[in-house]
Scaffold this motif. Structure first.
Motif, PDB file in Angstrom:
ATOM      1  N   PRO A 166      35.993 -76.429 -11.594  1.00 29.56           N
ATOM      2  CA  PRO A 166      36.350 -77.092 -12.856  1.00 29.56           C
ATOM      3  C   PRO A 166      37.058 -78.438 -12.682  1.00 29.56           C
ATOM      4  CG  PRO A 166      37.811 -75.244 -12.418  1.00 29.56           C
ATOM      5  CD  PRO A 166      36.723 -75.159 -11.412  1.00 29.56           C
ATOM      6  N   LEU A 167      37.678 -78.675 -11.510  1.00 29.53           N
ATOM      7  CA  LEU A 167      38.429 -79.910 -11.294  1.00 29.53           C
ATOM      8  C   LEU A 167      37.618 -80.975 -10.563  1.00 29.53           C
ATOM      9  CD1 LEU A 167      41.889 -78.371 -10.243  1.00 29.53           C
ATOM     10  CD2 LEU A 167      41.073 -79.012 -12.520  1.00 29.53           C
ATOM     11  N   TYR A 168      36.405 -80.654 -10.184  1.00 29.81           N
ATOM     12  CA  TYR A 168      35.577 -81.581  -9.419  1.00 29.81           C
ATOM     13  C   TYR A 168      34.314 -81.891 -10.209  1.00 29.81           C
ATOM     14  CZ  TYR A 168      32.842 -83.445  -5.488  1.00 29.81           C
ATOM     15  OH  TYR A 168      32.091 -84.241  -4.663  1.00 29.81           O
ATOM     16  N   GLY A 169      33.950 -83.144 -10.274  1.00 33.37           N
ATOM     17  CA  GLY A 169      32.742 -83.521 -11.009  1.00 33.37           C
ATOM     18  C   GLY A 169      32.792 -83.037 -12.442  1.00 33.37           C
ATOM     19  N   SER A 170      33.873 -83.377 -13.131  1.00 34.82           N
ATOM     20  CA  SER A 170      34.152 -82.792 -14.452  1.00 34.82           C
ATOM     21  C   SER A 170      33.192 -83.247 -15.552  1.00 34.82           C
ATOM     22  CB  SER A 170      35.595 -83.107 -14.873  1.00 34.82           C
ATOM     23  OG  SER A 170      35.812 -84.512 -14.897  1.00 34.82           O
ATOM     24  N   ALA A 171      32.331 -84.229 -15.274  1.00 28.35           N
ATOM     25  CA  ALA A 171      31.343 -84.637 -16.276  1.00 28.35           C
ATOM     26  C   ALA A 171      30.199 -83.631 -16.380  1.00 28.35           C
ATOM     27  CB  ALA A 171      30.781 -86.024 -15.953  1.00 28.35           C
ATOM     28  N   LEU A 172      30.162 -82.670 -15.458  1.00 29.67           N
ATOM     29  CA  LEU A 172      29.190 -81.587 -15.525  1.00 29.67           C
ATOM     30  C   LEU A 172      29.944 -80.266 -15.464  1.00 29.67           C
ATOM     31  CD1 LEU A 172      26.109 -80.885 -15.562  1.00 29.67           C
ATOM     32  CD2 LEU A 172      26.293 -80.619 -13.080  1.00 29.67           C
ATOM     33  N   CYS A 173      29.775 -79.460 -16.482  1.00 38.85           N
ATOM     34  CA  CYS A 173      30.449 -78.174 -16.581  1.00 38.85           C
ATOM     35  C   CYS A 173      29.489 -77.087 -16.103  1.00 38.85           C
ATOM     36  CB  CYS A 173      30.866 -77.952 -18.038  1.00 38.85           C
ATOM     37  SG  CYS A 173      31.533 -76.338 -18.385  1.00 38.85           S
ATOM     38  N   PRO A 203      23.054 -61.553 -16.553  1.00 42.09           N
ATOM     39  CA  PRO A 203      23.836 -62.566 -15.831  1.00 42.09           C
ATOM     40  C   PRO A 203      23.090 -63.900 -15.830  1.00 42.09           C
ATOM     41  CG  PRO A 203      23.537 -60.572 -14.512  1.00 42.09           C
ATOM     42  CD  PRO A 203      22.598 -60.474 -15.669  1.00 42.09           C
ATOM     43  N   ILE A 204      23.817 -64.988 -16.058  1.00 44.18           N
ATOM     44  CA  ILE A 204      23.207 -66.323 -16.000  1.00 44.18           C
ATOM     45  C   ILE A 204      24.195 -67.319 -15.385  1.00 44.18           C
ATOM     46  CG2 ILE A 204      21.612 -66.085 -17.940  1.00 44.18           C
ATOM     47  CD1 ILE A 204      23.706 -67.615 -19.644  1.00 44.18           C
ATOM     48  N   GLY A 205      23.645 -68.371 -14.819  1.00 38.43           N
ATOM     49  CA  GLY A 205      24.434 -69.530 -14.417  1.00 38.43           C
ATOM     50  C   GLY A 205      24.145 -70.655 -15.395  1.00 38.43           C
ATOM     51  N   ILE A 206      25.163 -71.420 -15.754  1.00 38.03           N
ATOM     52  CA  ILE A 206      25.008 -72.458 -16.777  1.00 38.03           C
ATOM     53  C   ILE A 206      25.408 -73.815 -16.207  1.00 38.03           C
ATOM     54  CG2 ILE A 206      25.754 -73.255 -19.061  1.00 38.03           C
ATOM     55  CD1 ILE A 206      26.365 -70.369 -19.774  1.00 38.03           C
ATOM     56  N   LEU A 207      24.586 -74.831 -16.472  1.00 38.80           N
ATOM     57  CA  LEU A 207      24.920 -76.228 -16.180  1.00 38.80           C
ATOM     58  C   LEU A 207      24.859 -76.989 -17.496  1.00 38.80           C
ATOM     59  CD1 LEU A 207      22.757 -75.129 -13.767  1.00 38.80           C
ATOM     60  CD2 LEU A 207      23.556 -77.254 -12.714  1.00 38.80           C
ATOM     61  N   ALA A 208      25.986 -77.591 -17.886  1.00 43.74           N
ATOM     62  CA  ALA A 208      26.061 -78.277 -19.180  1.00 43.74           C
ATOM     63  C   ALA A 208      26.767 -79.614 -19.007  1.00 43.74           C
ATOM     64  CB  ALA A 208      26.817 -77.415 -20.193  1.00 43.74           C
ATOM     65  N   ASN A 209      26.184 -80.654 -19.580  1.00 47.04           N
ATOM     66  CA  ASN A 209      26.782 -81.991 -19.498  1.00 47.04           C
ATOM     67  C   ASN A 209      28.025 -82.082 -20.361  1.00 47.04           C
ATOM     68  OD1 ASN A 209      23.448 -82.713 -19.627  1.00 47.04           O
ATOM     69  ND2 ASN A 209      24.614 -83.328 -17.838  1.00 47.04           N
ATOM     70  N   ALA A 210      29.161 -82.350 -19.703  1.00 48.29           N
ATOM     71  CA  ALA A 210      30.429 -82.485 -20.433  1.00 48.29           C
ATOM     72  C   ALA A 210      30.637 -83.924 -20.903  1.00 48.29           C
ATOM     73  CB  ALA A 210      31.598 -82.047 -19.557  1.00 48.29           C
ATOM     74  N   ARG A 211      30.130 -84.872 -20.132  1.00 44.22           N
ATOM     75  CA  ARG A 211      30.059 -86.269 -20.560  1.00 44.22           C
ATOM     76  C   ARG A 211      28.670 -86.747 -20.196  1.00 44.22           C
ATOM     77  NH1 ARG A 211      34.942 -86.193 -18.044  1.00 44.22           N
ATOM     78  NH2 ARG A 211      34.239 -87.390 -16.252  1.00 44.22           N
ATOM     79  N   GLY A 212      28.175 -87.717 -20.895  1.00 49.97           N
ATOM     80  CA  GLY A 212      26.775 -88.087 -20.769  1.00 49.97           C
ATOM     81  C   GLY A 212      26.314 -88.441 -19.373  1.00 49.97           C
ATOM     82  N   VAL A 213      27.130 -89.147 -18.616  1.00 47.23           N
ATOM     83  CA  VAL A 213      26.673 -89.701 -17.351  1.00 47.23           C
ATOM     84  C   VAL A 213      26.885 -88.716 -16.207  1.00 47.23           C
ATOM     85  CG1 VAL A 213      28.868 -90.803 -16.748  1.00 47.23           C
ATOM     86  CG2 VAL A 213      26.711 -91.800 -15.944  1.00 47.23           C
ATOM     87  N   LEU A 214      25.957 -88.738 -15.248  1.00 45.13           N
ATOM     88  CA  LEU A 214      26.057 -87.930 -14.034  1.00 45.13           C
ATOM     89  C   LEU A 214      26.376 -88.842 -12.863  1.00 45.13           C
ATOM     90  CD1 LEU A 214      22.879 -85.739 -14.614  1.00 45.13           C
ATOM     91  CD2 LEU A 214      25.207 -84.848 -14.489  1.00 45.13           C
ATOM     92  N   MET A 215      27.434 -88.513 -12.118  1.00 46.01           N
ATOM     93  CA  MET A 215      27.814 -89.298 -10.949  1.00 46.01           C
ATOM     94  C   MET A 215      27.611 -88.465  -9.683  1.00 46.01           C
ATOM     95  SD  MET A 215      31.054 -91.429 -12.514  1.00 46.01           S
ATOM     96  CE  MET A 215      31.754 -90.108 -13.486  1.00 46.01           C
TER      97      MET A 215
END
Length: 538
Positions: free
Chosen positions: A322-329, A339-351
């Protein structure tokens, strides 16, 4: 003495209220567009019913188990084209005698159920869904065959439909064809290549060539019943396996056929009870900003979609890094017990940090055979000298490598923006998700309209300078506006759905139910994650 009249001050809407108002307007538009598919037959619907026949959707309603959900897929196929919305087909997933089936029904009220180029795309996608999720297929057949004016676009690729039927049978995925009316020319091969065939007495007509064409080709005089009637195929040719006395009887026979398939799910079906979401799904309408440049916290969406806390699920969403690469949750959850794994954009840009985090998470999901859910709201990967020097290309490639080679099932929901290579890294259509749905707020294109128009202006200005010519800034304003409007229009969900780039535009509040159906379908076979990935540039 002076008096002043009291004036009423209109209350100012909160941001949540403004978002809800905007989303409700989009949903009203969506329902209106979906209604076009239901009513595509126009006056011919009444004529069809006057003949004592059921519509495509009425046939489906009677076929599926009472009280069960029918997940209609691609209802807006053909939107924006010269053809009727829905492409003269109704497709979806329904439960028949407890078995999840892919159902394809011709709409005979739209040009006699003739298949056009969009019908073909829709049917191919339906066959792909059946194959990947190991579903039996039921064809509710009544079609005049190919739309002849567009035959050059459908004749060559159309053979794939017959190939799909025979390959499905070879994979031990049963195919059932219930013939309600005409099934002529190429359409005759649908029952011809199905495992089980039911025909309706005095209605079904199955032949490679009708009486007029037979007379032209051979000089032979014939009639519909002798040439291809249900009685003839049931008693003489043997093409029909069962003769139904009417449409209701045909549907009864189809249900009995499914009941006798001895069909069993081969995957791990959840057996434990699950809790409803911790937060109210109704509030999903309040989340998406009217301006997609404005970020929103995807956790607010996740906690309204996934199972809530309860026995065996102490955390509704267990976040990873949660503290690393916070623009992707990213993190783990359960949805209807799956069971599922989720990738969700927290801010628009991916770094770079987000890309590396995603690649690791996707590998972990494959290690423990867990499906992945991608929730889009991205403008793409970060640009600029600092980020290029920091390795954004190789890190973005690392994420795309992981997505491309992942073997666990992927589900994708485009909630907001989905621009550029961000669409690829977040498992867009080109990366073969099992299912992909969009919200009415979604937009998808190579980049945002304003950015694209701005790039064109910069290129035009630089080109003029190189030629030693003055740049007409005022004249370019109209061009820039036209480009922005064009890209904006092309990025809207109806356009993309009409091109069959998604499996449907859905009400955000239905997301949990829709994904629950998809995860249940996925469990038809075991899930096995990837053992190998391509070379990661570190």
């Amino acid at each position: 003495m002076t008096t002043t009249e009291a004036t009423e001050v209109e209350p100012v809407e909160s941001p949540e209220q403004s978002r809800r108002t905007a989303m409700e307007a989009k949903l009203a538009d969506l329902h209106a567009e979906q209604a076009k598919a239901v009513e595509a037959g126009g006056k011919y619907i009444a004529r069809h019913k006057e003949r004592g026949k059921l519509t495509a959707r009425e046939r489906i309603d009677l076929l599926v188990d009472e009280g069960s959900a029918f997940l209609e897929l691609m209802p807006l196929a053909g939107w924006g084209s010269d053809f009727a919305v829905g492409a003269s087909l109704v497709t979806g997933i329904g439960v028949v005698e407890g078995v999840e089936c892919l159902i394809v029904a011709n709409d005979p009220t739209v040009k006699g159920g003739a298949l056009n180029p969009w019908s073909l795309k829709k049917s191919f996608r339906a066959a792909e869904i059946a194959e990947k999720n190991f579903l039996p297929t039921i064809n509710l057949t009544e079609s005049g065959g190919a739309d002849l004016p567009t035959q050059k676009e459908i004749f060559i690729p159309g053979g794939r439909g017959f190939r799909d039927l025979t390959r499905s049978s070879a994979r031990k995925q049963p195919t059932i064809s219930v013939v309600f009316g005409n099934s002529t020319a190429g359409g005759a091969y649908v029952p011809g290549m199905s495992d089980y065939v039911i025909m309706v007495k005095e209605q079904a007509k199955v032949f490679l060539a009708g009486p007029p064409l037979v007379k032209m080709a051979t000089g032979e005089e014939s009639d519909d019943e002798t040439l291809g009637g249900a009685e003839m195929h049931s008693r003489t040719s043997g093409l029909s396996d069962a003769l139904a006395i009417d449409e209701h009887d045909a549907i009864r026979l189809a249900r009995r056929t499914v009941a006798r398939l001895n069909w069993r799910k081969q995957g791990d079906v959840p057996t434990e009870a699950f809790a409803e979401p911790d937060l109210d799904p109704e509030d999903l309408l309040d989340l998406i900003p009217t301006d997609l440049k404005e970020p929103f916290d995807p956790r607010d969406a996740i906690l309204r979609i996934v199972d809530g806390t309860g026995p065996g699920n102490e955390l509704a969403f267990d976040e990873f890094k949660p503290l690393y690469g916070s623009a992707l949750c990213v993190g783990w959850a359960k949805l209807h017990g799956h069971p599922i794994g989720i990738l969700a954009n927290a801010r628009g840009v991916l770094m770079s940090e987000e890309a590396q985090k995603a690649a690791q998470f996707i590998q972990l999901a494959n290690q423990k055979d867990t499906p992945l859910l991608f929730l889009h709201n991205t403008t793409g990967y970060m640009v600029g000298a600092e980020y290029e020097q920091g390795g954004i290309i190789k890190h973005g490639a690392m994420m795309i490598n992981a997505v491309s080679n992942s073997k666990v099932p992927h589900l994708t929901v485009i909630m907001g923006a989905s621009y550029g290579a961000g669409n690829y890294g977040m498992n867009g259509r080109a990366y073969d998700p099992r299912f992909l749905f969009t919200w009415p707020s979604a937009k998808s294109s190579v980049m945002g309209p304003a950015q694209l128009a701005g790039v064109l202006e910069i290129v035009a200005r630089e080109s003029a300078e190189k030629k030693g010519q003055p740049f007409d800034a005022e004249g370019f304003v109209a061009i820039k506006q036209m480009v922005e409007e064009q890209i904006e229009e092309q990025s809207l969900p109806y356009v993309l759905s009409g091109m069959v780039y998604d499996d449907g535009v859905i009400d955000p509040r239905d997301t949990r139910t829709v994904l629950g159906i998809c995860l249940s379908v996925i469990d038809n076979q075991p899930i096995e994650g990837a053992m190998n990935f391509g070379v990661f540039r570190m």
